[in-house]
Motif scaffolding. Structure first.
Motif, PDB file in Angstrom:
ATOM      1  N   ILE A  70       0.835  -1.208   0.000  1.00 52.39           N
ATOM      2  CA  ILE A  70       0.000   0.000   0.000  1.00 52.39           C
ATOM      3  C   ILE A  70       0.871   1.259   0.000  1.00 52.39           C
ATOM      4  CG2 ILE A  70      -1.753   1.313   1.281  1.00 52.39           C
ATOM      5  CD1 ILE A  70      -2.815  -1.288  -0.052  1.00 52.39           C
ATOM      6  N   GLU A  71       1.974   1.212   0.722  1.00 49.82           N
ATOM      7  CA  GLU A  71       2.884   2.371   0.729  1.00 49.82           C
ATOM      8  C   GLU A  71       3.449   2.636  -0.667  1.00 49.82           C
ATOM      9  OE1 GLU A  71       5.527   1.406   3.984  1.00 49.82           O
ATOM     10  OE2 GLU A  71       4.474   2.814   5.303  1.00 49.82           O
ATOM     11  N   LEU A  72       3.784   1.576  -1.363  1.00 50.83           N
ATOM     12  CA  LEU A  72       4.303   1.713  -2.731  1.00 50.83           C
ATOM     13  C   LEU A  72       3.217   2.289  -3.648  1.00 50.83           C
ATOM     14  CD1 LEU A  72       6.410   1.314  -4.924  1.00 50.83           C
ATOM     15  CD2 LEU A  72       5.844  -1.130  -4.977  1.00 50.83           C
ATOM     16  N   MET A  73       2.016   1.763  -3.514  1.00 47.78           N
ATOM     17  CA  MET A  73       0.866   2.243  -4.301  1.00 47.78           C
ATOM     18  C   MET A  73       0.660   3.745  -4.091  1.00 47.78           C
ATOM     19  SD  MET A  73      -2.794   0.329  -3.918  1.00 47.78           S
ATOM     20  CE  MET A  73      -2.176  -1.343  -4.035  1.00 47.78           C
ATOM     21  N   ALA A  74       0.707   4.155  -2.817  1.00 46.19           N
ATOM     22  CA  ALA A  74       0.501   5.570  -2.481  1.00 46.19           C
ATOM     23  C   ALA A  74       1.634   6.429  -3.032  1.00 46.19           C
ATOM     24  CB  ALA A  74       0.392   5.733  -0.967  1.00 46.19           C
ATOM     25  N   SER A  75       2.864   5.926  -2.928  1.00 49.53           N
ATOM     26  CA  SER A  75       4.007   6.721  -3.393  1.00 49.53           C
ATOM     27  C   SER A  75       3.956   6.925  -4.909  1.00 49.53           C
ATOM     28  CB  SER A  75       5.332   6.061  -2.993  1.00 49.53           C
ATOM     29  OG  SER A  75       5.556   4.905  -3.775  1.00 49.53           O
ATOM     30  N   LEU A  76       3.339   5.986  -5.626  1.00 53.10           N
ATOM     31  CA  LEU A  76       3.206   6.130  -7.080  1.00 53.10           C
ATOM     32  C   LEU A  76       2.102   7.118  -7.446  1.00 53.10           C
ATOM     33  CD1 LEU A  76       3.642   2.365  -8.092  1.00 53.10           C
ATOM     34  CD2 LEU A  76       5.244   4.220  -8.613  1.00 53.10           C
ATOM     35  N   GLY A  77       1.213   7.387  -6.497  1.00 49.98           N
ATOM     36  CA  GLY A  77       0.179   8.400  -6.751  1.00 49.98           C
ATOM     37  C   GLY A  77      -1.213   7.868  -7.033  1.00 49.98           C
ATOM     38  N   PHE A  78      -1.432   6.563  -6.862  1.00 50.48           N
ATOM     39  CA  PHE A  78      -2.773   6.014  -7.112  1.00 50.48           C
ATOM     40  C   PHE A  78      -3.733   6.399  -5.987  1.00 50.48           C
ATOM     41  CE2 PHE A  78      -0.131   3.203  -9.724  1.00 50.48           C
ATOM     42  CZ  PHE A  78      -0.816   3.297 -10.927  1.00 50.48           C
ATOM     43  N   ALA A  79      -4.962   6.714  -6.363  1.00 45.74           N
ATOM     44  CA  ALA A  79      -5.948   7.198  -5.388  1.00 45.74           C
ATOM     45  C   ALA A  79      -6.961   6.133  -5.000  1.00 45.74           C
ATOM     46  CB  ALA A  79      -6.679   8.408  -5.956  1.00 45.74           C
ATOM     47  N   ALA A  80      -6.914   4.971  -5.666  1.00 43.75           N
ATOM     48  CA  ALA A  80      -7.895   3.929  -5.375  1.00 43.75           C
ATOM     49  C   ALA A  80      -7.266   2.562  -5.573  1.00 43.75           C
ATOM     50  CB  ALA A  80      -9.115   4.079  -6.285  1.00 43.75           C
ATOM     51  N   TYR A  81      -7.785   1.598  -4.826  1.00 49.07           N
ATOM     52  CA  TYR A  81      -7.278   0.224  -4.917  1.00 49.07           C
ATOM     53  C   TYR A  81      -8.465  -0.720  -4.936  1.00 49.07           C
ATOM     54  CZ  TYR A  81      -4.935  -4.129  -3.336  1.00 49.07           C
ATOM     55  OH  TYR A  81      -4.485  -5.414  -3.211  1.00 49.07           O
ATOM     56  N   ARG A  82      -8.562  -1.471  -6.020  1.00 49.84           N
ATOM     57  CA  ARG A  82      -9.588  -2.501  -6.130  1.00 49.84           C
ATOM     58  C   ARG A  82      -8.967  -3.826  -5.703  1.00 49.84           C
ATOM     59  NH1 ARG A  82     -11.456  -5.920 -11.087  1.00 49.84           N
ATOM     60  NH2 ARG A  82     -12.933  -7.215  -9.954  1.00 49.84           N
ATOM     61  N   PHE A  83      -9.436  -4.347  -4.573  1.00 43.76           N
ATOM     62  CA  PHE A  83      -8.932  -5.605  -4.034  1.00 43.76           C
ATOM     63  C   PHE A  83     -10.123  -6.543  -3.858  1.00 43.76           C
ATOM     64  CE2 PHE A  83     -10.528  -3.137  -0.598  1.00 43.76           C
ATOM     65  CZ  PHE A  83     -10.950  -4.011   0.386  1.00 43.76           C
ATOM     66  N   SER A  84      -9.873  -7.813  -3.620  1.00 44.21           N
ATOM     67  CA  SER A  84     -10.996  -8.699  -3.342  1.00 44.21           C
ATOM     68  C   SER A  84     -10.864  -9.313  -1.964  1.00 44.21           C
ATOM     69  CB  SER A  84     -11.155  -9.776  -4.421  1.00 44.21           C
ATOM     70  OG  SER A  84     -10.278 -10.861  -4.217  1.00 44.21           O
ATOM     71  N   ILE A  85     -12.020  -9.586  -1.380  1.00 44.52           N
ATOM     72  CA  ILE A  85     -12.096 -10.215  -0.063  1.00 44.52           C
ATOM     73  C   ILE A  85     -12.258 -11.710  -0.287  1.00 44.52           C
ATOM     74  CG2 ILE A  85     -13.513 -10.381   2.035  1.00 44.52           C
ATOM     75  CD1 ILE A  85     -14.283  -7.398   1.510  1.00 44.52           C
ATOM     76  N   SER A  86     -11.500 -12.499   0.464  1.00 45.76           N
ATOM     77  CA  SER A  86     -11.609 -13.952   0.365  1.00 45.76           C
ATOM     78  C   SER A  86     -12.781 -14.418   1.230  1.00 45.76           C
ATOM     79  CB  SER A  86     -10.309 -14.598   0.845  1.00 45.76           C
ATOM     80  OG  SER A  86     -10.516 -15.971   1.092  1.00 45.76           O
ATOM     81  N   TRP A  87     -13.818 -14.951   0.578  1.00 46.18           N
ATOM     82  CA  TRP A  87     -15.010 -15.444   1.275  1.00 46.18           C
ATOM     83  C   TRP A  87     -14.607 -16.422   2.380  1.00 46.18           C
ATOM     84  CZ3 TRP A  87     -19.718 -17.245  -2.203  1.00 46.18           C
ATOM     85  CH2 TRP A  87     -20.811 -17.606  -1.399  1.00 46.18           C
ATOM     86  N   ALA A  88     -13.623 -17.287   2.087  1.00 46.04           N
ATOM     87  CA  ALA A  88     -13.206 -18.310   3.062  1.00 46.04           C
ATOM     88  C   ALA A  88     -12.407 -17.732   4.233  1.00 46.04           C
ATOM     89  CB  ALA A  88     -12.412 -19.407   2.363  1.00 46.04           C
ATOM     90  N   ARG A  89     -12.012 -16.457   4.131  1.00 43.54           N
ATOM     91  CA  ARG A  89     -11.409 -15.803   5.309  1.00 43.54           C
ATOM     92  C   ARG A  89     -12.499 -15.260   6.236  1.00 43.54           C
ATOM     93  NH1 ARG A  89      -6.104 -15.717   5.361  1.00 43.54           N
ATOM     94  NH2 ARG A  89      -4.994 -15.446   3.384  1.00 43.54           N
TER      95      ARG A  89
END
Length: 483
Positions: free
Chosen positions: A74-93
């Motif tokens: 996430i720190e790398l993502m932020a440092s690159l300048g992205f404002a949003a992150y599409r991730f998925s939640i694992s149902w089995a978690r």
């Protein structure tokens, strides 16, 4: 560079204020930690135990270890300048057996930590509830998506996620690419759960239940959470653009039919109450029917359309193509070259992926026109390279073809917006090199290189650095070429 739209220069200023730029991943492809944090097995955990099913005999047990490295990522993502992150939640978690009886608090804690860290770094979470990793218990006991009972279990799972995370997550996606689950998972069996080759009707049943499950999740959100949380719930569909191979009427109709069998399969029931007529004509009783009550229930249960788009094809009519059943029944032939012999676009690593930037503008305009100009997010777009074991780090980081790909496709999105399509955001696939399903780790879609041999260290590629400059509004010169 080949056919990348004449190296279209594209700038942040070509997009409206408030347009969201993000990156995307999915749980099974990056998290790892298969047996940690109280997680149950998913169908992909079990599917990959049969080594023959994955090209390099690998699995996602560790993947790229995002479960333990999410802060670094996430720190790398932020440092690159992205404002949003599409991730998925694992149902089995969240529900290790999928049944929705008792929430796994360790799973909830992991996603709470991930979401809180994202927000602290100025990144907006876009959460996908289902990115292909069904709890294996539901597959074993019910037959997974082939059972109508799955609709209720999915609704329970969705409700648990809305309740635990919805105070911070305002953009929800129910299901990612239901076509792939239905076709590759339950139709030809090259994806989990596999083992259903030849039983083609099953794929339409799996799709049917996914549509109902999507609607059930939206219904729960609207009834119980919308007022307090104020979020939105969409569905992510995948579609290649189908360009008619010729002016012939039959080719024009065939191209339309091809889009019906991708987009229309899912969006027509939600917007118009039923499957496309071209599917009904060709599939007959293989295609399930919606009761009047179902039609009422699913109608307009969507706040935005997520589009995953990578490539395009020429489509010609063919009475009986030599192809797998799914394409035979469509009576289409998928063609890669113009009559002149020139390819539709340069090929990426995957044999299905040609670089055809103009196709994205066409499919966005098609959705706008056909479905009454809905809000659209491009939820995945990107290309892959082969994993080259002999290349140096400098070489693998210098992904100039991908830079060209993104320039061309982003220019195409900007054009579609000018044409009137209501596109609100764009997510590059993928943030990290990762487990690429049946291809294992042989294909790399990441804008960040993951060194599989040296402790899974992360290294931004030229494409990540290009994006960073693009997002910061700096001159879009292709500095990547100077390596």
């Amino acid at each position: 560079m080949g056919s990348t739209g004449g190296e279209a220069e594209v700038a942040r200023a070509d997009f409206p204020d408030g347009f969201v730029f993000g990156v995307a991943t999915s749980a099974y492809q990056i998290e790892g930690a298969r047996r940690e944090g109280g997680k149950g097995d998913s169908i992909w955990d079990v599917f990959t135990e049969d080594k023959e099913r994955v090209l390099d005999r690998s699995n996602g047990d560790v993947a790229v270890d995002h479960y333990h490295r999410y802060k670094e990522d996430i720190e790398l993502m932020a440092s690159l300048g992205f404002a949003a992150y599409r991730f998925s939640i694992s149902w089995a978690r969240i529900f290790p057996d999928g049944l929705g009886g008792k929430v796994n608090e360790q799973g909830v804690a992991f996603y709470n930590n991930l979401i809180n860290f994202m927000i602290a770094k100025g990144i907006e979470p876009y959460a996908t509830l289902y990115h292909w990793d069904l709890p294996n218990h539901l597959q074993k006991t019910l037959g997974g998506w082939l059972s109508d009972k799955i609709v209720d279990y999915f609704a329970l799972y969705a409700e648990a996620c809305f309740a635990n995370f919805g105070d911070r997550v305002k953009r929800w996606i129910t299901i990612n690419e239901p076509l792939q689950t239905a076709f590759n998972g339950y139709g030809i069996g090259v994806f989990a759960p596999g083992g259903c080759e030849g039983e083609t009707a099953r794929c339409y049943l799996a799709a049917h239940h996914q549509i109902l499950a999507h609607a059930a999740a939206v219904d729960v959100y609207r009834r119980k959470f919308k007022v307090a949380q104020g979020g939105e719930v969409g569905l992510v569909v995948d579609c290649e653009w189908a360009e008619p191979f010729s002016e012939k009427v039959e080719d024009q109709i065939a191209a339309q039919r091809r889009v019906d069998f991708q987009l229309g399969w899912y969006l027509d029931p939600i917007y118009f109450g039923d499957y496309p007529e071209s599917m009904r004509q060709r599939l007959g009783s293989d295609l399930p029917t919606f009761s009047e009550k179902d039609k009422e229930f699913i109608r307009n249960k969507i706040d935005f359309v997520g589009l995953n788009h990578y490539t395009s094809r020429f489509i010609a009519h063919h009475q009986n193509p030599e192809d797998i059943y799914f394409y035979q029944v469509q009576q289409v032939e998928r063609i890669e070259k113009w009559n002149s012999g020139e390819k539709i676009g340069e090929r990426a690593a995957s044999e299905w992926l040609f670089i055809v930037p103009w196709g994205l503008r066409k499919i966005l305009n098609y959705i706008a026109k056909k479905y009454n100009n809905p809000t659209i997010y491009v939820t995945e777009n990107g290309m892959d390279e082969e994993d080259d074991q002999s290349a140096t780090l400098d070489q693998v980081l210098n992904d100039t073809t991908r830079v060209g790909y993104f320039k061309g496709y982003l220019a195409s999105v900007a054009q579609a917006i000018k044409d009137g399509a209501d596109v609100r955001g764009y997510f590059a696939w993928s943030f990290l090199d990762n487990f690429e399903w049946a291809m294992g780790y042989t294909k790399r879609f990441g804008i960040v290189y993951v060194d599989y041999k040296n402790g899974l260290s992360r290294h931004p590629k030229a494409s990540a650095l290009w994006f960073s400059r693009f997002l910061k509004g700096e001159a879009a010169e292709n500095k990547a070429d100077t390596n």
